[in-house]
Scaffold this active site. Structure first.
Site, PDB file in Angstrom:
ATOM      1  N   ASN A  10       0.722  -1.121  -0.033  1.00 23.69           N
ATOM      2  CA  ASN A  10      -0.061   0.193  -0.190  1.00 23.69           C
ATOM      3  C   ASN A  10       0.755   1.189   0.076  1.00 23.69           C
ATOM      4  O   ASN A  10       0.582   2.341  -0.747  1.00 23.69           O
ATOM      5  CB  ASN A  10      -0.912  -0.126   1.151  1.00 23.69           C
ATOM      6  N   LYS A 200       8.919   3.707  17.803  1.00 20.62           N
ATOM      7  CA  LYS A 200       9.075   5.174  17.243  1.00 20.62           C
ATOM      8  C   LYS A 200       9.495   6.371  18.203  1.00 20.62           C
ATOM      9  O   LYS A 200      10.361   7.035  18.071  1.00 20.62           O
ATOM     10  CB  LYS A 200       7.418   5.516  17.000  1.00 20.62           C
TER      11      LYS A 200
END
Ligand code: HSE
Length: 307
Positions: A10, A200
């Site tokens: 994607n 992250k």
């Protein structure tokens, strides 16, 4: 300037679409060409609308064959050892080839090692944290300020699920929708158990606070045990936090006085406190086009010499 694209799911497809759409209007893109794309099936040399394997092999074969100036890594994260990306980064950076990545694993596992190789070959990684919403690249424009504390909502999938839970939707149903919308990791357990947010936070803490940490050093818990996502005027949010004494990700009850209380759905937010001021930024944290924009903006900034 020749690009080798790793991963054509994607995000990879959205990146190529953006590139083709904007090539004429963005001067920095005029001389950028796709030298090849690699996915699990093999390699497509050059670019055609329909992905078609015209060379068998993996990312290393593609690197040898294409001889790129820039690698764009949009593969899904392999947290076991960061490979094949991590090994390829080391070779490429030593060769002076630049890397732009949305793949969190290599930097969450070996940030310092990868950074030590950055020189002629540059490294753009905005897309690893908050997708296309400036986080890494926001920190690049706060020079000279000393980051004391970072607090944020860094995972779109869990924030989306929690927001649906406030409205009474069952967890499983909300997760399915997050997967359908392309927010979740290939293995959504990584979102739910807090691993993605911890990865992250690891990258942010290394980059902004000069820490020397790997994902393995971070304490984290996800939303798997959250039964009640809202209680009275309190909302549960998955909060990533780093200061001088701790780096951790935990579900946390927030009250309306907290700016992060209002960050709902797939939106993420980051509160950066420095010795000068506090800056808060919010925006989409996941989604194919948003993640692709993280890499796309890095490409332009790299061409401008900003990265
Ligand atoms: N699965 C991630 C998220 C994608 O939901 O935030 C963006 O890194």
């Amino acid at each position: 300037m020749k690009m080798l694209i790793l991963g054509y799911g994607n995000v990879g497809k959205s990146f190529v679409k953006l590139l083709l759409q904007k090539k004429e209007s963005v001067p920095e893109l005029k001389d950028v060409e796709i030298g090849g794309i690699v996915n699990r099936r093999g390699i497509m040399l050059g670019y055609r609308d329909e992905f078609e394997v015209n060379l068998k092999g993996d990312v290393f074969t593609a690197y040898e064959k294409v001889k790129p100036d820039i690698i764009i890594d949009m593969m899904s994260a392999n947290y076991k050892d960061g490979n094949p990306s991590l090994t390829l980064y080391k070779t490429a950076l030593k060769d002076g080839v630049s890397i732009i990545t949305t793949n969190k694993a290599p930097l969450a596992l070996a940030y310092r090692e990868v950074m030590s190789l950055v020189g002629k070959g540059r490294l753009g990684f905005q897309g690893t944290v908050m997708s296309g919403t400036p986080s890494i690249n926001l920190l690049r424009i706060l020079p000279g300020a000393e980051v004391k504390r970072i607090r944020g909502i860094l995972n779109g999938t869990t924030n989306f699920i929690l927001t649906r839970m406030y409205k009474g939707q069952p967890f499983e149903e909300a997760l399915k929708e997050a997967q359908r919308l392309g927010y979740a990791e290939e293995d959504p357990t990584l979102d739910i158990n807090g691993f993605d947010a911890a990865a992250k936070l690891t990258i942010l803490a290394n980059f902004a606070m000069k820490k020397n940490v790997s994902i393995r050093d971070i304490n984290f818990e996800g939303i798997q045990n959250v039964k009640e996502a809202i209680r009275g005027n309190k909302k549960v949010k998955l909060i990533a936090y780093a200061d001088d004494s701790k780096i951790e990700v935990f579900p946390t009850e927030l009250t309306p006085e907290d700016p992060l209380y209002y960050i709902d759905g797939v939106e993420n937010a980051l509160e950066i406190t420095t010795d000068i001021q506090t800056t808060v930024i919010r925006g989409p944290g996941a989604g194919p086009i948003n993640a692709a924009y993280g890499a796309f903006s890095d490409l332009i900034l790299l061409k401008r010499g900003f990265i």
